[in-house]
Design a protein around this motif. Structure first.
Motif, PDB file in Angstrom:
ATOM      1  N   ARG A  71      -7.027-110.690  42.962  1.00  0.00           N
ATOM      2  CA  ARG A  71      -6.819-109.965  41.705  1.00  0.00           C
ATOM      3  C   ARG A  71      -7.841-108.850  41.545  1.00  0.00           C
ATOM      4  NH1 ARG A  71      -5.558-115.151  39.862  1.00  0.00           N
ATOM      5  NH2 ARG A  71      -7.695-115.504  39.168  1.00  0.00           N
ATOM      6  N   SER A  72      -9.076-109.132  41.893  1.00  0.00           N
ATOM      7  CA  SER A  72     -10.132-108.123  41.793  1.00  0.00           C
ATOM      8  C   SER A  72      -9.850-106.949  42.723  1.00  0.00           C
ATOM      9  CB  SER A  72     -11.482-108.749  42.121  1.00  0.00           C
ATOM     10  OG  SER A  72     -12.501-107.802  42.046  1.00  0.00           O
ATOM     11  N   ALA A  73      -9.431-107.244  43.944  1.00  0.00           N
ATOM     12  CA  ALA A  73      -9.113-106.180  44.909  1.00  0.00           C
ATOM     13  C   ALA A  73      -7.931-105.343  44.415  1.00  0.00           C
ATOM     14  CB  ALA A  73      -8.816-106.778  46.282  1.00  0.00           C
ATOM     15  N   ALA A  74      -6.948-105.993  43.811  1.00  0.00           N
ATOM     16  CA  ALA A  74      -5.786-105.257  43.297  1.00  0.00           C
ATOM     17  C   ALA A  74      -6.202-104.346  42.143  1.00  0.00           C
ATOM     18  CB  ALA A  74      -4.697-106.232  42.848  1.00  0.00           C
ATOM     19  N   ARG A  75      -7.059-104.831  41.255  1.00  0.00           N
ATOM     20  CA  ARG A  75      -7.540-103.989  40.152  1.00  0.00           C
ATOM     21  C   ARG A  75      -8.316-102.794  40.693  1.00  0.00           C
ATOM     22  NH1 ARG A  75      -8.731-109.032  37.785  1.00  0.00           N
ATOM     23  NH2 ARG A  75     -10.883-108.844  38.469  1.00  0.00           N
ATOM     24  N   TYR A  76      -9.153-103.038  41.668  1.00  0.00           N
ATOM     25  CA  TYR A  76      -9.952-101.969  42.275  1.00  0.00           C
ATOM     26  C   TYR A  76      -9.043-100.907  42.900  1.00  0.00           C
ATOM     27  CZ  TYR A  76     -13.540 -99.726  45.128  1.00  0.00           C
ATOM     28  OH  TYR A  76     -14.391 -98.817  45.698  1.00  0.00           O
ATOM     29  N   ALA A  77      -8.003-101.357  43.603  1.00  0.00           N
ATOM     30  CA  ALA A  77      -7.067-100.422  44.243  1.00  0.00           C
ATOM     31  C   ALA A  77      -6.330 -99.592  43.193  1.00  0.00           C
ATOM     32  CB  ALA A  77      -6.075-101.185  45.117  1.00  0.00           C
ATOM     33  N   ARG A  78      -5.946-100.226  42.079  1.00  0.00           N
ATOM     34  CA  ARG A  78      -5.262 -99.477  41.018  1.00  0.00           C
ATOM     35  C   ARG A  78      -6.169 -98.402  40.425  1.00  0.00           C
ATOM     36  NH1 ARG A  78      -3.308-104.657  39.695  1.00  0.00           N
ATOM     37  NH2 ARG A  78      -4.773-104.823  37.955  1.00  0.00           N
ATOM     38  N   VAL A  79      -7.426 -98.719  40.226  1.00  0.00           N
ATOM     39  CA  VAL A  79      -8.374 -97.733  39.694  1.00  0.00           C
ATOM     40  C   VAL A  79      -8.553 -96.596  40.696  1.00  0.00           C
ATOM     41  CG1 VAL A  79     -10.799 -97.345  39.084  1.00  0.00           C
ATOM     42  CG2 VAL A  79      -9.580 -99.309  38.149  1.00  0.00           C
ATOM     43  N   GLN A  80      -8.696 -96.929  41.962  1.00  0.00           N
ATOM     44  CA  GLN A  80      -8.836 -95.887  42.983  1.00  0.00           C
ATOM     45  C   GLN A  80      -7.618 -94.972  42.992  1.00  0.00           C
ATOM     46  OE1 GLN A  80      -9.666 -98.103  46.618  1.00  0.00           O
ATOM     47  NE2 GLN A  80     -11.646 -97.062  46.700  1.00  0.00           N
ATOM     48  N   ASN A  81      -6.443 -95.546  42.920  1.00  0.00           N
ATOM     49  CA  ASN A  81      -5.216 -94.745  42.928  1.00  0.00           C
ATOM     50  C   ASN A  81      -5.150 -93.826  41.716  1.00  0.00           C
ATOM     51  OD1 ASN A  81      -4.367 -95.861  45.332  1.00  0.00           O
ATOM     52  ND2 ASN A  81      -3.120 -97.435  44.333  1.00  0.00           N
TER      53      ASN A  81
END
Length: 97
Positions: A71-81
């Motif tokens: 979940r943390s990695a997915a949130r991080y990826a969304r912010v990066q995008n």
């Protein structure tokens, strides 16, 4: 058996199996972190770990740790995008009046 001894036995008995479980589900670096997180929780909650069912309890903690990392990695990826999609800032106005 005191808490320190019980934890040492718990760790020595289950470390390899728990590491193999985590490595099958993530990369080696994250697997090491998941195992460390799991044994940190085990130390804090040592008195509630059911006698005779330690490994399933540890697997449950590791599973939740893996889910939290995903979940943390997915949130991080969304912010990066979102950041990549932002237009670049306008250059500062350097003209003098």
């Amino acid at each position: 058996m005191d808490d320190t001894e019980r934890f040492r036995v718990l760790f020595d008995t289950n470390y390899r199996r728990l590491l193999a479980y985590a490595r099958r589900r993530t990369n080696p670096t994250d697997a090491d972190d998941v195992v460390a997180d799991t044994f940190t929780v085990a130390w804090r909650r040592l008195r509630v770990i059911p006698e005779g069912n330690e490994l399933p309890w540890l697997y449950g903690v590791a599973r939740r740790s893996l889910a939290n990392r995903r979940r943390s990695a997915a949130r991080y990826a969304r912010v990066q995008n979102r950041l990549v999609a932002q237009p670049p800032p306008a250059p500062p106005d350097t003209s003098t009046n």
